[in-house]
Structure formats: structure tokens, C-alpha cells
Write a protein that holds these residues in place. Structure first.
Motif, short mmCIF file in Angstrom:
data_model
loop_
_atom_site.label_atom_id
_atom_site.label_comp_id
_atom_site.label_asym_id
_atom_site.label_seq_id
_atom_site.Cartn_x
_atom_site.Cartn_y
_atom_site.Cartn_z
N SER A 267 60.16 55.60 23.79
CA SER A 267 59.56 54.39 24.35
C SER A 267 59.00 53.54 23.22
O SER A 267 57.79 53.57 22.96
N PRO A 268 59.84 52.78 22.52
CA PRO A 268 59.41 52.13 21.28
C PRO A 268 58.49 50.92 21.45
O PRO A 268 57.91 50.46 20.45
N ASN A 269 58.35 50.38 22.65
CA ASN A 269 57.51 49.19 22.78
C ASN A 269 56.05 49.51 22.43
O ASN A 269 55.52 50.56 22.81
N PRO A 270 55.37 48.64 21.69
CA PRO A 270 53.96 48.90 21.33
C PRO A 270 53.09 49.03 22.58
O PRO A 270 53.22 48.24 23.53
N LYS A 271 52.22 50.02 22.57
CA LYS A 271 51.34 50.25 23.72
C LYS A 271 50.09 50.95 23.24
O LYS A 271 50.03 51.45 22.10
N VAL A 272 49.08 51.00 24.10
CA VAL A 272 47.86 51.72 23.78
C VAL A 272 47.69 52.86 24.78
O VAL A 272 48.10 52.76 25.94
N ASN A 273 47.08 53.94 24.31
CA ASN A 273 46.88 55.14 25.13
C ASN A 273 45.40 55.47 25.16
O ASN A 273 44.78 55.68 24.11
N ILE A 274 44.83 55.48 26.36
CA ILE A 274 43.43 55.84 26.52
C ILE A 274 43.37 57.18 27.24
O ILE A 274 43.50 57.26 28.46
N ALA A 275 43.19 58.25 26.46
CA ALA A 275 43.17 59.61 27.02
C ALA A 275 41.73 60.07 27.18
O ALA A 275 41.35 61.16 26.76
N VAL A 276 40.91 59.22 27.81
CA VAL A 276 39.47 59.45 27.81
C VAL A 276 39.02 60.58 28.71
O VAL A 276 37.88 61.05 28.60
N GLN A 302 47.83 52.27 19.28
CA GLN A 302 46.42 52.64 19.19
C GLN A 302 46.14 53.67 20.27
O GLN A 302 46.70 53.61 21.37
N MET A 303 45.22 54.60 19.96
CA MET A 303 44.93 55.70 20.88
C MET A 303 43.48 56.10 20.79
O MET A 303 42.90 56.14 19.70
N VAL A 304 42.90 56.41 21.95
CA VAL A 304 41.54 56.95 22.02
C VAL A 304 41.63 58.33 22.68
O VAL A 304 42.26 58.48 23.73
N GLY A 305 41.02 59.35 22.06
CA GLY A 305 41.09 60.69 22.64
C GLY A 305 40.04 61.63 22.07
O GLY A 305 39.62 61.48 20.92
N TYR A 306 39.64 62.59 22.88
CA TYR A 306 38.67 63.61 22.45
C TYR A 306 39.31 64.63 21.52
O TYR A 306 40.45 65.07 21.75
#
Length: 527
Positions: A267-276, A302-306
Motif C-alpha cells: 500500500s504505497p500511498n502516504p498515510k499515517v498510523n495511530i496505534a494509540v 508517520q506513526m504513533v505507538g506505545y
């Protein structure tokens, strides 16, 4: 949600069959193509980046690797930034960063460097650049399965307007043009919003693995949000019922359904992942990590994760409060930053004697929490102490991956007073500067819970701050932002004004680069 370790048996059983499964290898582009893409665009830097300043931090080991040096070079050209090279300890960059504090710092690290300790160190060192207890820069850790994966993130230059949302947990579809989420807690339940429509409940299969793979490969969202059981190696799609998994291998993300079929994600399209809401997904113990796969074939920029097991949730879910509940107001990097400052304020205002405590014995939550309670010398059963423990647990353990100056945010509402309350902003906020006097005004469009302290970034760093009006709203004003900490609920039609005087500070000037000298490099720390 707290990761229940009873799921470990399921993971072990799946792992036993994992490497026997046939795998489709997705060949990546070459690193040269990504670096060339950055160079072809020339030195085009956003006004925000140049006005705030940008620095790169990298270890000598990574700088001396030819592939990763090209990553640093691409980032330096992109932001006309200086690179600070440390020998062994990332904390050695503190004096150099503190000389003239930039607005953004990007920490470039190979996977073997970017583990939990590194994330904790970055959190802590970025709070030590001046005398106040708050984080002094908007930061991100740029890493990848390999240099090519990291270079893809650097080469993503166009801002992302998040219009299409998706999730494996409930998300507010009203703030997107379109979106879909699959229910982790209710079998056969999903919700979809089509362009121009409203969210509609629908039925879905018992096993939604293929559907979620299709979300990446076909639907191609701008945002993906997850919660529930997870580790560094997997995300379990179902929380309260059996379902499939997402797993990783060699920088590639896969769906693994209930029949143990491995389905590759590309899935090459730029995206953000919030795995909060996930435990451990933000932890990179080695190259076989979910975060690296999300940022690999998953196309996450960009990604946010614990990096630890999550149970308190303040450091994670609050990112959504700034990012999703105030559509278009903040980029994801800003939302992550502000939520952490709100957390630090909770510690400083409620637990001043324990606010600066640094805990280092991370591991399984049960044992680590026992050690934390013991070191704090508090009663762990006291409700107030539970907040102290939770805030300290979250403060330094949530990771932000990616270029912090890359702008990804929801579409801005056409008007702050739209008929659809979930798609509009509940309050307006303005900043007026006349000489050395700053006036910040929050004006409520309707009754609204603030969720987290409303916040405004200052255009330049300031010092010698003196509040002239609005002390009743308990503003926290640092050199680069204002938090309104004394208002939990806004009243419709009411204005909340803070006026203060302050002196402007100098901002680091952009570093000039050229083809012959593409990176300005400075060695820092111990020789």
C-alpha cells in the motif's frame, strides 16, 4: 487497552506456522530513486520549517553507513538542516541543541538503535534544552527496515490532507470525507461512510483479515487507527472474539487469516498510523517489528505507538483528542507533541514532588509496575497514586516515527460554525501580536468539553514572559506554546482571553547546502 497476556498462546501457535507459509516478496524501489526524487524538487522548504528551524541528529555509526548517509543527506536538503553526529550516546547532543533551540529535530536511527531505550532517551533529552520542564522541540524518529524504507519517508514532500479514514477500532467517521472501521469488540459489525453520506452500520464476515488487507491495498486510506491486543510482532484484529492478525516479516506487512493464510500488504500511498490503543506496536526491538512493516510495505509515513504495554492510555488516546476532535487545527506531529505537554502539565501541577522522576526498568507490565510503585514509595492502591503511576508510565514511552515537519492533518472545516458539530470546530482561537504584547483569544461556538488543554503555538520563541490578563484561566506559557489549563468546558458565546508580554528569541537560520556540500555536519559529544 491493556494487552492481556492470555493471548500469548495464540501468538505462539501462529508463529509456529508462520515461516512455513509461502510468502510473496514485494521488491522495493532503490534508495537512489528516492534520494533523486528529493533532489529533483530542489531545496523547497515550508515557511513553518524555515521560521522554526530544523536539526538532524544521527549516530556516527549510522552516518558512516553509505545508505543511511543518503537518508540524512536527503533530509538535510529537504529542510536545509544541519546534522549533529554523536558517537555513542544520543544525550550527548543536548548542549549543541540547546545553543539555539530549533523548532524541529529529526533523530535518524537504524532499527537496532531505535528501541525502547532510544525513545525514552529522546523524550527526556528534548525536555532538557532549557529550564522549564516541557519538551522544547517537535521531534520524530526517522527509521525503517532499511535505508531504502527510510528514504521513502524523506522523499514524501507533499503535505497530506487526511480525507479518507480507516480503522480496526471505532473512529469518528464524521470528520472524514469518507471512511470505514471494523469493530474489534463486536463480531460481524462495521461502519462505513461514503462520500457525501453519513456513517452506516453494516455486517461483515466473522474473519475480517481480508477486508482489512483490502483497506490497505485497494481502499488506500490516509489514516489507519488501531487498538486492542498487540505485540511488537503482531496486531490481533479481534479484541473480544477470535479473528485474524496483522503480522510482519522483513519489512513487509501481512494479514494472517483464521486459516493461517498469509496475505501480503502493498500500500504505497502516504498515510499515517495511530496505534494509540495497542500495546508494544511502537517498540522496535529488531528488524522484525510491526512498526517497520507499517512503514515498509504498509506505506505509513508517520506513526504513533506505545513501546510498552498500555493500560493508562493518556499518552496515546489524547493524540486523537488534538488530531481528530479538532479537525485541521494541528498536524499529527503537533498533536503528539501537545498531548505529551498536557501530560507533563498533569505531573507538574498534581504531583510536583514526583513529576521529574525517571523510571528505567521497563519490561512486562506486572513486574515493571511493581518496581515503579516501589521506587516511588507510594501506595499503589490509592486512586490518586494510580494517576501518578499511569502518567509516569506513559510520559516517555510513546513513540513518534517519521519526519516531524511533514504536515499531515485533517481537512480544515470550511467554517468553524458548521451545522455538523463533529466536522466543525467547537471554538476558534486567535493570536494577535503587537510589539511585545501577545493576545490569545479562545471563543466558544457552542458548549464543549475541551478534552485536553486548548493550545496555541507561538510564531517565535519568547522569554521573560509576564501574564497581563487572564490568570483565572490558568495559562501555561512556555517559550514556544500556550496551554489553557484552567477551562475544562467552554460556554457557548464566551471568550477566554490571555494577554502577556514577552521578548522574542533568535531562531536558528537555515543551513545553506549545495550539490558539492549537501550536508552541514557537526560532531558533538565525546571524541
Amino acid at each position: 487497552m491493556f494487552c492481556r497476556r492470555l493471548t500469548l498462546l495464540i501468538q505462539v501457535l501462529l508463529a509456529a506456522t508462520a515461516f512455513a507459509a509461502p510468502v510473496t516478496v514485494i521488491p522495493p524501489p532503490t534508495i537512489a530513486s528516492y534520494v533523486m526524487k528529493v533532489s529533483d524538487k530542489g531545496v523547497k522548504v515550508s515557511a513553518t520549517t524555515t521560521s522554526r528551524g530544523y536539526r538532524i541528529v544521527v549516530s556516527g555509526k549510522t552516518w558512516n553507513d553509505p545508505g543511511w548517509r543518503e537518508v540524512v543527506r536527503g533530509l538535510a536538503v529537504k529542510h536545509t538542516a544541519e546534522a549533529l553526529v554523536y558517537k555513542e550516546d544520543v544525550k550527548d547532543v543536548i548542549p549543541a541543541l540547546a545553543e539555539r533551540i530549533p523548532g524541529y529535530v529529526c533523530f535518524v536511527a537504524q532499527p537496532e538503535e531505535a528501541g525502547r531505550k532510544y525513545v525514552v532517551d529522546v523524550h527526556r533529552l528534548t525536555r532538557k534544552l532549557d529550564s522549564d520542564p516541557y519538551t522544547d522541540v517537535i521531534w520524530g524518529i526517522l527509521t525503517g527496515y532499511d535505508a531504502t524504507s527510510a528514504a521513502r519517508i524523506v522523499a514524501t514532500t507533499e503535505p497530506l490532507v487526511v480525507r479518507k479514514g480507516a480503522g480496526g477500532t471505532p473512529i469518528p467517521l464524521e470528520v472524514f470525507d469518507e471512511g470505514v472501521w471494523y469493530d474489534e469488540g463486536r463480531k460481524n459489525h462495521m461502519v462505513e461512510k461514503k462520500p457525501g453520506g453519513v456513517p452506516v452500520d453494516k455486517e461483515c464476515p466473522d474473519d475480517t483479515t481480508q477486508a482489512l488487507v483490502d483497506v490497505f491495498n485497494i481502499y488506500k486510506p490516509d489514516l489507519f487507527v488501531t487498538s486492542g491486543h498487540a505485540t511488537e510482532r503482531d496486531w490481533q484484529i479481534g479484541y473480544s472474539f477470535p479473528n485474524g492478525q496483522f503480522r510482519c516479516r522483513d519489512g513487509v506487512l501481512y494479514g494472517v487469516d483464521r486459516q493461517k493464510k498469509w496475505i501480503p500488504i502493498n500500500s504505497p500511498n502516504p498515510k499515517v498510523n495511530i496505534a494509540v490503543g495497542n500495546c508494544l506496536v511502537g517498540h522496535i526491538p529488531d528488524t522484525q517489528a510491526m512498526a517497520l512493516a507499517y512503514m515498509g510495505s504498509g506505506g505509513v509515513t508517520q506513526m504513533v505507538g506505545y513501546t510498552v504495554e498500555t493500560w493508562f492510555g493518556y499518552g496515546g488516546w489524547g493524540v486523537n483528542t488534538y488530531f481528530l476532535d479538532q479537525p485541521g487545527r494541528y498536524s499529527l506531529a503537533e498533536a503528539f507533541y501537545l498531548n505529551n505537554q498536557a501530560l507533563v502539565h498533569q505531573l507538574q501541577s498534581r504531583f510536583p514532588d514526583k513529576a521529574d522522576f525517571e523510571f528505567n526498568e521497563w519490561g512486562h507490565a506486572n513486574q515493571a509496575l511493581d518496581a515503579l510503585v516501589q521506587q516511588l514509595n507510594v501506595d499503589g492502591n490509592d486512586e490518586k497514586n494510580r494517576d501518578l503511576i499511569g502518567l509516569l508510565w506513559d510520559r516517555d514511552t510513546v513513540a513518534f516515527y517519521g519526519d516531524p515537519a511533514w504536515d499531515a492533518r485533517l481537512a480544515r472545516p470550511s467554517s468553524p460554525n458548521r451545522a455538523d458539530p463533529l466536522r466543525s470546530l467547537s471554538w476558534s482561537q486567535t493570536l494577535d501580536v503587537k510589539g511585545d504584547v501577545y493576545t490569545v483569544t479562545f471563543r466558544a461556538m457552542r458548549d464543549a468539553d475541551t478534552g485536553r488543554p486548548p493550545a496555541v503555538f507561538l510564531p517565535k520563541r519568547v522569554k521573560n514572559i509576564k501574564v497581563l490578563e487572564g490568570t483565572e484561566w490558568k495559562p501555561v506559557i512556555t517559550d514556544n506554546f500556550l496551554l489553557l489549563t484552567g477551562v475544562a468546558k467552554f460556554e457557548k458565546g464566551k471568550a477566554y482571553t490571555i494577554r502577556f508580554s514577552a521578548e522574542r528569541m533568535d531562531t536558528p537560520s537555515p543551513v545553506r547546502t549545495s550539490k558539492s556540500q549537501p550536508v552541514s555536519v557537526r560532531a558533538v559529544g565525546k571524541p
